[in-house]
Design a protein around this motif. Structure first.
Motif, PDB file in Angstrom:
ATOM      1  N   VAL A  36      57.179 -42.349  62.464  1.00 26.21           N
ATOM      2  CA  VAL A  36      57.076 -42.076  61.029  1.00 26.21           C
ATOM      3  C   VAL A  36      56.965 -40.568  60.833  1.00 26.21           C
ATOM      4  O   VAL A  36      56.064 -39.926  61.370  1.00 26.21           O
ATOM      5  N   GLY A  40      57.104 -39.745  55.347  1.00 21.72           N
ATOM      6  CA  GLY A  40      56.941 -41.191  55.221  1.00 21.72           C
ATOM      7  C   GLY A  40      58.126 -42.007  55.689  1.00 21.72           C
ATOM      8  O   GLY A  40      58.036 -43.240  55.782  1.00 21.72           O
ATOM      9  N   THR A  42      60.835 -43.593  58.329  1.00 20.75           N
ATOM     10  CA  THR A  42      60.696 -44.103  59.695  1.00 20.75           C
ATOM     11  C   THR A  42      62.012 -43.986  60.445  1.00 20.75           C
ATOM     12  O   THR A  42      63.072 -44.334  59.921  1.00 20.75           O
TER      13      THR A  42
END
Length: 300
Positions: A36, A40, A42
């Motif tokens: 991550v 924010g 991934t």
């Protein structure tokens, strides 16, 4: 994330334009699990450290608080890769990890300008410079952000020629004026060589500040001339300019490192936390402890 995508996208575009798979890449995380990013988002990865195949080159991409990721397992893994002939590089603050593994001694590298003073004090055997990117026979590094585009374009140019590199640059709508040795930031000081040398000496001696007389001696001028130089071009004194740079460095350390206030005070040339706190409040409007609490609250 900006540095990561800025490095990969020029290579992807080169593959598309050429119609060939000129470049390939794998993503590796410590445990093989998705990573991550600080925004924010991934990223899925291909391998864990211990499952990664042999690679001709490896880029360590890091951002805030790179020291928190360093441990014996990672250091041993990187040293093993280096021993097998893998060419290692760092993006943004990735050189912290490589330097901690002892893999950058006597090399010239670059990393994000915010981290340069702290990096130089931690790793004096590494020649850390403020440039866009560095490519040597030993490895490569870039300052992060859009500097990774320049480094990847340089790779395309060296391996596949100017025509392809130009076409990729045009696709990216990227300025072609930057060179490897370009400064990461636009100078905020006048184009006065003597003044720029004085500022560079200040920034290179934040932990153990030079006296104004010593600074003048290094520049081979009188302290009166030095005083006039700062008054004429910056409307301040050398002492005030030097203090402001030490306090700005402290501000960055408080935001992006886990070091204690006392450690940061010493790293910025203050003998006691009380004198540091008073000077910091005058410059930034709050104490070091208040800024640290503010940063922790923002991350929560």
């Amino acid at each position: 994330m900006v540095a990561f995508f800025s490095a990969i996208e020029p290579l992807r575009i080169a593959n598309r334009i050429s119609g060939e798979r000129l470049f390939e890449w794998d993503l590796i995380s410590r445990d093989g699990e998705p990573v991550v990013a600080s925004n924010g988002m991934t990223l899925n990865v291909s391998h864990s450290l211990h499952e990664a195949p042999p690679l001709p080159s490896l880029t360590v991409c890091a951002s805030f608080e790179p020291q928190s990721t360093i441990d014996d397992e990672l250091v041993a893994w990187l040293r093993k890769r280096a021993a097998t002939g893998c060419v290692l590089g760092g993006m943004d603050t990735g050189c912290y990890i490589l330097a901690a593994a002892g893999l950058l001694d006597d090399q010239t590298v670059t990393l994000h300008w915010e981290c340069l003073p702290d990096f130089r004090s931690r790793f004096p055997r590494v020649d850390a410079v403020e440039s866009i990117y560095e490519v040597t026979t030993e490895g490569f590094s870039c300052a992060g952000g859009s500097a990774a585009i320049d480094m990847s374009l340089d790779l395309i140019l060296r391996r596949h020629g100017e025509d392809l590199a130009t076409r990729v640059r045009d696709q990216l709508v990227h300025d072609q004026g930057r060179r490897p040795a370009s400064r990461q930031r636009d100078p905020v000081i006048p184009q006065e060589p003597l003044l720029q040398r004085a500022i560079a000496l200040m920034e290179a001696n934040l932990e153990t500040p030079l006296g104004i007389g010593e600074l003048a001696d290094e520049l081979d001028i009188s302290w009166r001339r030095l005083d006039r130089l700062f008054a004429r071009h910056l409307d301040t004194s050398p002492q005030q300019a030097y203090l402001a740079r030490r306090l700005d460095h402290a501000h960055r350390l408080l935001r992006v490192t886990p070091h204690s206030v006392m450690q940061i005070a010493l790293a910025c040339g203050f003998a006691s936390p009380s004198s540091f706190s008073r000077a910091f409040r005058r410059q930034h409007g709050l104490t070091p402890s208040e800024l640290r609490r503010q940063e922790l609250s923002n991350r929560a």
